[in-house]
Design a protein around this motif. Structure first.
Motif, PDB file in Angstrom:
ATOM      1  N   THR A 159       8.062  -4.323 -42.815  1.00  0.00           N
ATOM      2  CA  THR A 159       8.142  -5.779 -42.648  1.00  0.00           C
ATOM      3  C   THR A 159       9.545  -6.196 -42.220  1.00  0.00           C
ATOM      4  O   THR A 159       9.722  -7.024 -41.320  1.00  0.00           O
ATOM      5  CB  THR A 159       7.763  -6.494 -43.956  1.00  0.00           C
ATOM      6  N   VAL A 160      10.537  -5.610 -42.857  1.00  0.00           N
ATOM      7  CA  VAL A 160      11.934  -5.921 -42.529  1.00  0.00           C
ATOM      8  C   VAL A 160      12.370  -5.201 -41.261  1.00  0.00           C
ATOM      9  O   VAL A 160      12.949  -5.792 -40.343  1.00  0.00           O
ATOM     10  CB  VAL A 160      12.856  -5.532 -43.705  1.00  0.00           C
ATOM     11  N   LEU A 161      12.066  -3.914 -41.196  1.00  0.00           N
ATOM     12  CA  LEU A 161      12.559  -3.087 -40.088  1.00  0.00           C
ATOM     13  C   LEU A 161      12.013  -3.555 -38.741  1.00  0.00           C
ATOM     14  O   LEU A 161      12.772  -3.705 -37.773  1.00  0.00           O
ATOM     15  CB  LEU A 161      12.187  -1.636 -40.358  1.00  0.00           C
ATOM     16  N   VAL A 162      10.710  -3.795 -38.656  1.00  0.00           N
ATOM     17  CA  VAL A 162      10.100  -4.191 -37.386  1.00  0.00           C
ATOM     18  C   VAL A 162      10.618  -5.546 -36.933  1.00  0.00           C
ATOM     19  O   VAL A 162      10.931  -5.750 -35.750  1.00  0.00           O
ATOM     20  CB  VAL A 162       8.561  -4.197 -37.503  1.00  0.00           C
ATOM     21  N   ALA A 163      10.721  -6.500 -37.873  1.00  0.00           N
ATOM     22  CA  ALA A 163      11.215  -7.833 -37.511  1.00  0.00           C
ATOM     23  C   ALA A 163      12.644  -7.771 -36.987  1.00  0.00           C
ATOM     24  O   ALA A 163      12.989  -8.401 -35.977  1.00  0.00           O
ATOM     25  CB  ALA A 163      11.127  -8.766 -38.712  1.00  0.00           C
ATOM     26  N   ALA A 164      13.502  -6.996 -37.662  1.00  0.00           N
ATOM     27  CA  ALA A 164      14.898  -6.890 -37.237  1.00  0.00           C
ATOM     28  C   ALA A 164      15.018  -6.194 -35.884  1.00  0.00           C
ATOM     29  O   ALA A 164      15.820  -6.603 -35.030  1.00  0.00           O
ATOM     30  CB  ALA A 164      15.708  -6.138 -38.297  1.00  0.00           C
ATOM     31  N   TRP A 165      14.218  -5.152 -35.665  1.00  0.00           N
ATOM     32  CA  TRP A 165      14.267  -4.426 -34.394  1.00  0.00           C
ATOM     33  C   TRP A 165      13.799  -5.294 -33.232  1.00  0.00           C
ATOM     34  O   TRP A 165      14.475  -5.385 -32.200  1.00  0.00           O
ATOM     35  CB  TRP A 165      13.428  -3.158 -34.482  1.00  0.00           C
ATOM     36  N   LEU A 166      12.651  -5.938 -33.379  1.00  0.00           N
ATOM     37  CA  LEU A 166      12.114  -6.751 -32.286  1.00  0.00           C
ATOM     38  C   LEU A 166      13.002  -7.956 -32.000  1.00  0.00           C
ATOM     39  O   LEU A 166      13.229  -8.309 -30.833  1.00  0.00           O
ATOM     40  CB  LEU A 166      10.693  -7.204 -32.613  1.00  0.00           C
ATOM     41  N   ALA A 167      13.506  -8.589 -33.051  1.00  0.00           N
ATOM     42  CA  ALA A 167      14.380  -9.738 -32.842  1.00  0.00           C
ATOM     43  C   ALA A 167      15.670  -9.319 -32.149  1.00  0.00           C
ATOM     44  O   ALA A 167      16.171 -10.017 -31.251  1.00  0.00           O
ATOM     45  CB  ALA A 167      14.692 -10.412 -34.177  1.00  0.00           C
ATOM     46  N   GLY A 168      16.209  -8.161 -32.534  1.00  0.00           N
ATOM     47  CA  GLY A 168      17.451  -7.715 -31.932  1.00  0.00           C
ATOM     48  C   GLY A 168      17.279  -7.168 -30.530  1.00  0.00           C
ATOM     49  O   GLY A 168      18.033  -7.516 -29.617  1.00  0.00           O
ATOM     50  N   PHE A 169      16.251  -6.322 -30.338  1.00  0.00           N
ATOM     51  CA  PHE A 169      16.114  -5.628 -29.053  1.00  0.00           C
ATOM     52  C   PHE A 169      15.366  -6.469 -28.021  1.00  0.00           C
ATOM     53  O   PHE A 169      15.831  -6.627 -26.890  1.00  0.00           O
ATOM     54  CB  PHE A 169      15.389  -4.298 -29.270  1.00  0.00           C
ATOM     55  N   GLN A 170      14.206  -7.010 -28.397  1.00  0.00           N
ATOM     56  CA  GLN A 170      13.403  -7.751 -27.424  1.00  0.00           C
ATOM     57  C   GLN A 170      13.939  -9.145 -27.169  1.00  0.00           C
ATOM     58  O   GLN A 170      13.882  -9.641 -26.045  1.00  0.00           O
ATOM     59  CB  GLN A 170      11.947  -7.843 -27.890  1.00  0.00           C
ATOM     60  N   LEU A 171      14.422  -9.821 -28.206  1.00  0.00           N
ATOM     61  CA  LEU A 171      14.876 -11.200 -28.037  1.00  0.00           C
ATOM     62  C   LEU A 171      16.321 -11.274 -27.569  1.00  0.00           C
ATOM     63  O   LEU A 171      16.617 -11.850 -26.519  1.00  0.00           O
ATOM     64  CB  LEU A 171      14.699 -11.968 -29.347  1.00  0.00           C
TER      65      LEU A 171
END
Length: 417
Positions: A234-246
């Protein structure tokens, strides 16, 4: 009626079975479009004047349906033909990407229209993801699952090496519409290939919908390794997508060479994915879940590099290492899941896992977009990297994670390999 599950399995060579080849070919075809799609989507927003807020909204709308509809997708995957679900899901995704390509090409695209197409694509994914996970377990014998999972990722990851570079060049030269149109075509071709699998519905006791969901939730809660992995995700995926994709495309547009350099970063990440797949073809760890958790922590590396203002020459190897870690984590996790969850429960279990991992993603996008306006973007990237590392370390502290062994399956019985 004979299904793909009845096909003979050759020792150590899942590629020799016709259903597996069809499934893998569909994955490969779809990957040639998917490799370009994230970059094309980001720059379709940027081209019409959008910034972090607009891109964040588009990504949220792509993610929301995977939370809202994923439980329904998992339930259907345990009750209906998974090949038919895959066909319809890919067909819906093809229509959504085609509509998006037309609006971008005609200059009619707005943040709202892009977000609406993203919502449809996310809806399609909420049904295809649990169906695909269970379909592999129907096609391939348990002792060959890790090799099959790695082989499924090998051609797609190879395509992703050149896909982002090609996508960056296409977007830079002609705009995002052509890359989006190609993505639509590949979804349509994949849909036709998947329909030919003709997989039967899983042999699962049928109760009411609510009864099935309650049974699924009870099974999910009873597996400590599964719900703690999901909580960390829950934490890892949100942080990765927000950082890398956004933030990644926006930082590339501001501090690096725009679409061209962001394409190189994604290509380096894809090279890492390919390297991770090759590792999984040669290495079969006993503690597969432990390896999955540890390897996922590598996703912090490119975010930390960009957050620290590192030159592109350092960001690229960091992205490659992140890709290697992610692919090892995906193959190890998928194999552990398929071995330790009975086939008739895999749709619902994967849906609960998927919902849990995506639950914080919309909030993460919105909070990150707001934080990028209020604070320095690099500081936000460093915070995302720290959250990824912390989630991986804390999950490794759960004893049950280290008890998931490749030599056992379906919560106990020993399986070969």
């Amino acid at each position: 009626m004979k299904t793909a599950a009845d096909a003979p399995t050759m020792p150590g060579t899942p590629w020799r079975t016709a259903p597996f080849r069809r499934f893998a070919t569909a994955q490969l075809v779809s990957a040639t479009g998917t490799a370009m799609a994230p970059l094309a989507l980001a720059y379709s927003v940027i081209e019409q004047g959008g910034g972090a807020g607009s891109l964040g909204l588009v990504l949220v709308m792509n993610t929301v349906p995977t939370i809202v509809f994923l439980l329904a997708g998992g339930l259907f995957a345990d009750r209906l033909s998974r090949s038919r679900i895959l066909f319809l899901g890919n067909l819906l995704a093809a229509g959504a990407q085609a509509a998006l390509a037309v609006t971008v090409a005609t200059g009619q695209a707005t943040t709202t229209s892009i977000a609406a197409c993203g919502f449809l694509s996310g809806t399609a994914a909420s049904f295809t993801v649990p169906a695909a996970l269970g379909a592999v377990a129907q096609i391939v014998a348990p002792e060959h699952l890790q090799r099959a999972n790695a082989l499924l990722r090998l051609p797609g990851n190879a395509v992703r090496v050149l896909g982002p570079v090609a996508g960056g060049l296409v977007v830079a030269a002609t705009g995002a519409a052509w890359a989006l149109a190609w993505d639509a075509v590949t979804y349509a071709v994949a849909a036709c290939l998947l329909l030919g699998l003709r997989l039967g519905a899983p042999a699962t006791p049928r109760g009411g919908v609510l009864a099935d969901l309650r049974a699924g939730w009870s099974g999910f809660r009873s597996r400590t390794w599964l719900w703690t992995y999901t909580a960390a995700g829950t934490v890892l995926v949100a942080a990765w997508l927000a950082g890398f994709q956004l933030l990644g495309p926006l930082v590339a547009a501001r501090d690096y060479g725009g679409a061209r350099d962001w394409g190189l970063v994604q290509a380096a990440f894809a090279c890492g994915l390919l390297a991770g797949t090759l590792v999984c073809l040669r290495w079969t760890p006993a503690r597969q879940l432990t390896v999955a958790v540890a390897a996922s922590g590598a996703l912090a590396l490119p975010l930390a590099a960009m957050g620290a203002g590192a030159p592109l020459a350092l960001v690229l190897p960091a992205a490659a290492l992140a890709g290697t870690g992610l692919d090892i984590a995906i193959v190890a996790w998928t194999t552990a899941f398929q071995r330790h969850v009975p086939p008739g429960e895999q749709g619902r279990m994967s849906a609960f896992n998927g919902v849990g991992e995506r639950l914080a993603v919309p909030l993460g996008y919105l909070v990150t977009a707001l934080a990028a306006h209020a604070w320095d973007t690099r500081g936000v990237l460093l915070a995302c990297a720290g959250m990824i590392a912390a989630a991986a370390v804390l999950n490794l502290c759960v004893p049950d994670v280290h008890r998931v062994d490749r030599r056992t399956g379906h919560d106990g019985p020993t399986v070969p390999g």
